[in-house]
Scaffold this active site. Sequence first.
Site, PDB file in Angstrom:
ATOM      1  N   THR A  75       7.262   3.110  12.992  1.00  0.00           N
ATOM      2  CA  THR A  75       5.878   3.141  13.465  1.00  0.00           C
ATOM      3  C   THR A  75       5.755   3.800  14.825  1.00  0.00           C
ATOM      4  O   THR A  75       6.677   3.734  15.652  1.00  0.00           O
ATOM      5  CB  THR A  75       5.310   1.714  13.560  1.00  0.00           C
ATOM      6  OG1 THR A  75       4.014   1.745  14.161  1.00  0.00           O
ATOM      7  CG2 THR A  75       6.201   0.821  14.416  1.00  0.00           C
ATOM      8  N   TYR A 130       0.823  -1.218   0.000  1.00  0.00           N
ATOM      9  CA  TYR A 130       0.000   0.000   0.000  1.00  0.00           C
ATOM     10  C   TYR A 130       0.855   1.266   0.000  1.00  0.00           C
ATOM     11  O   TYR A 130       0.840   2.048  -0.958  1.00  0.00           O
ATOM     12  CB  TYR A 130      -0.916  -0.060   1.222  1.00  0.00           C
ATOM     13  CG  TYR A 130      -1.696   1.180   1.567  1.00  0.00           C
ATOM     14  CD1 TYR A 130      -2.343   1.939   0.590  1.00  0.00           C
ATOM     15  CD2 TYR A 130      -1.825   1.574   2.898  1.00  0.00           C
ATOM     16  CE1 TYR A 130      -3.078   3.058   0.930  1.00  0.00           C
ATOM     17  CE2 TYR A 130      -2.566   2.685   3.251  1.00  0.00           C
ATOM     18  CZ  TYR A 130      -3.187   3.427   2.274  1.00  0.00           C
ATOM     19  OH  TYR A 130      -3.921   4.543   2.618  1.00  0.00           O
ATOM     20  N   TYR A 138       5.613  -6.442  17.437  1.00  0.00           N
ATOM     21  CA  TYR A 138       5.728  -5.628  16.220  1.00  0.00           C
ATOM     22  C   TYR A 138       6.450  -4.316  16.519  1.00  0.00           C
ATOM     23  O   TYR A 138       7.446  -3.965  15.872  1.00  0.00           O
ATOM     24  CB  TYR A 138       4.344  -5.359  15.639  1.00  0.00           C
ATOM     25  CG  TYR A 138       4.333  -4.266  14.595  1.00  0.00           C
ATOM     26  CD1 TYR A 138       5.083  -4.391  13.428  1.00  0.00           C
ATOM     27  CD2 TYR A 138       3.593  -3.107  14.787  1.00  0.00           C
ATOM     28  CE1 TYR A 138       5.094  -3.381  12.475  1.00  0.00           C
ATOM     29  CE2 TYR A 138       3.588  -2.102  13.832  1.00  0.00           C
ATOM     30  CZ  TYR A 138       4.340  -2.240  12.687  1.00  0.00           C
ATOM     31  OH  TYR A 138       4.349  -1.238  11.744  1.00  0.00           O
ATOM     32  N   LEU A 164      -9.061   0.544  10.891  1.00  0.00           N
ATOM     33  CA  LEU A 164     -10.448   0.949  11.124  1.00  0.00           C
ATOM     34  C   LEU A 164     -11.165   1.419   9.859  1.00  0.00           C
ATOM     35  O   LEU A 164     -12.251   0.920   9.535  1.00  0.00           O
ATOM     36  CB  LEU A 164     -10.491   2.055  12.188  1.00  0.00           C
ATOM     37  CG  LEU A 164     -11.887   2.614  12.495  1.00  0.00           C
ATOM     38  CD1 LEU A 164     -12.808   1.523  13.017  1.00  0.00           C
ATOM     39  CD2 LEU A 164     -11.794   3.774  13.484  1.00  0.00           C
ATOM     40  N   ASN A 180      -1.607   6.635  11.995  1.00  0.00           N
ATOM     41  CA  ASN A 180      -2.586   5.834  11.238  1.00  0.00           C
ATOM     42  C   ASN A 180      -2.682   6.355   9.816  1.00  0.00           C
ATOM     43  O   ASN A 180      -3.122   7.489   9.593  1.00  0.00           O
ATOM     44  CB  ASN A 180      -3.958   5.890  11.922  1.00  0.00           C
ATOM     45  CG  ASN A 180      -3.975   5.151  13.239  1.00  0.00           C
ATOM     46  OD1 ASN A 180      -4.252   3.971  13.296  1.00  0.00           O
ATOM     47  ND2 ASN A 180      -3.637   5.864  14.311  1.00  0.00           N
ATOM     48  N   SER A 205       4.172 -11.491  -0.741  1.00  0.00           N
ATOM     49  CA  SER A 205       3.498 -12.232   0.325  1.00  0.00           C
ATOM     50  C   SER A 205       2.275 -11.474   0.826  1.00  0.00           C
ATOM     51  O   SER A 205       1.279 -12.090   1.227  1.00  0.00           O
ATOM     52  CB  SER A 205       4.457 -12.509   1.480  1.00  0.00           C
ATOM     53  OG  SER A 205       4.979 -11.305   2.006  1.00  0.00           O
ATOM     54  N   SER A 208       3.481  -6.563   9.731  1.00  0.00           N
ATOM     55  CA  SER A 208       2.979  -5.392  10.451  1.00  0.00           C
ATOM     56  C   SER A 208       1.637  -5.576  11.144  1.00  0.00           C
ATOM     57  O   SER A 208       0.956  -4.591  11.419  1.00  0.00           O
ATOM     58  CB  SER A 208       2.867  -4.214   9.471  1.00  0.00           C
ATOM     59  OG  SER A 208       1.976  -4.531   8.410  1.00  0.00           O
ATOM     60  N   ASP A 238      -4.931  -1.011  24.337  1.00  0.00           N
ATOM     61  CA  ASP A 238      -5.326   0.120  23.492  1.00  0.00           C
ATOM     62  C   ASP A 238      -5.286   1.414  24.308  1.00  0.00           C
ATOM     63  O   ASP A 238      -6.119   1.613  25.197  1.00  0.00           O
ATOM     64  CB  ASP A 238      -6.750  -0.074  22.954  1.00  0.00           C
ATOM     65  CG  ASP A 238      -6.777  -0.690  21.572  1.00  0.00           C
ATOM     66  OD1 ASP A 238      -5.695  -0.844  20.979  1.00  0.00           O
ATOM     67  OD2 ASP A 238      -7.873  -1.000  21.084  1.00  0.00           O
ATOM     68  N   ALA A 288       9.503  -3.203   3.379  1.00  0.00           N
ATOM     69  CA  ALA A 288       9.218  -4.629   3.530  1.00  0.00           C
ATOM     70  C   ALA A 288       9.229  -5.020   5.014  1.00  0.00           C
ATOM     71  O   ALA A 288      10.239  -4.881   5.694  1.00  0.00           O
ATOM     72  CB  ALA A 288      10.247  -5.452   2.765  1.00  0.00           C
TER      73      ALA A 288
END
Length: 323
Positions: free
Chosen positions: A114, A11, A138, A185, A167, A34, A74, A279, A71
């Site tokens: 991230t 993406y 992760y 989401l 995000n 993959s 995630s 969360d 790569a």
Amino acid sequence: MRVLVTGGAGYIGGVVTAMLVEEGHTVIVLDDLSTGHADAVHPEARFVQGTVRERAADVLREGFDAVLHFAAKSVVSESVAHPGLYWSGNVGTSLALLEAMRATGTGRLVFSSTAAVYGEPESVPITEDAPVRPTNPYGATKAAIDAALTEHARMHGVAAVSLRYFNVAGAHRGLGERHTVETHLIPNVLKVARGERESVSVFGEDYPTPDGTCVRDYIHVADLARAHLLALGRARPGRHDVLNLGNGAGFSVREVVEVCREVTGHPIPAVASPRRPGDPAVLVASSDRTGALLGWRPERSSLRDIVADAWAFHRDRAGAAAE
């Protein structure tokens, strides 16, 4: 520049590849497919199918100015269930890439990191100086790679920039999210509007936020991709810069669902569900350092614009499949 993009069939990698080509760079994409899609690779980019471990060294011997490294594995839940897969797939792969870069004299790297490295923040908005305390494998693997980049910059003079995403959503020129296992989401809410799900789950309604649901920072994929091109020019030998990429504004789960309803015209039933462990209530970025170093700011910061672009992507794909 002559640039290698690992994970360029994914993406974000696909959008960055398209922008690189549009700006006149020579781009080679390395992806094992993959999780990516061959048709996400820009037609003017050369595509090499294979893993970073197996093919990066051979490809880099052709001579490159820089690498953009996307790569990775995630999915947070998968990392919790199979941590070894993530330590090998993310850290092991990245170390192999760094060794291949050292051996071939490729000295510039922009790394896809991230916000998961921050874990549960002490304060928001989150700055790059916040403690790195990931709560899942992760995030831990990405933090480990960031640490490795700092050492490679110090020891081998690598020019490195880590971009810590919050995000990412939206679409750009026909490129959008289409993960086999979707955990994000906005695409999951839009699946309800497309008739692929009956409802969307709202995990927790008792958080200390204005409407009781989690608040997150959403950034348009085109804004994110543009930052990568700016980071290529900003990378300096012997330095490892760490920069946040976010909108600087937070939107609650309920706000996201309501905007999706407005954009799609679909009622999108939302079902209250228990909180998910780990969360945080609010995750919002400070991208002030990114603006100062790169001259970057988000241009498509409206949640409605982000959702509208994502919805257009999914409608166009559904229409093409029906023809």
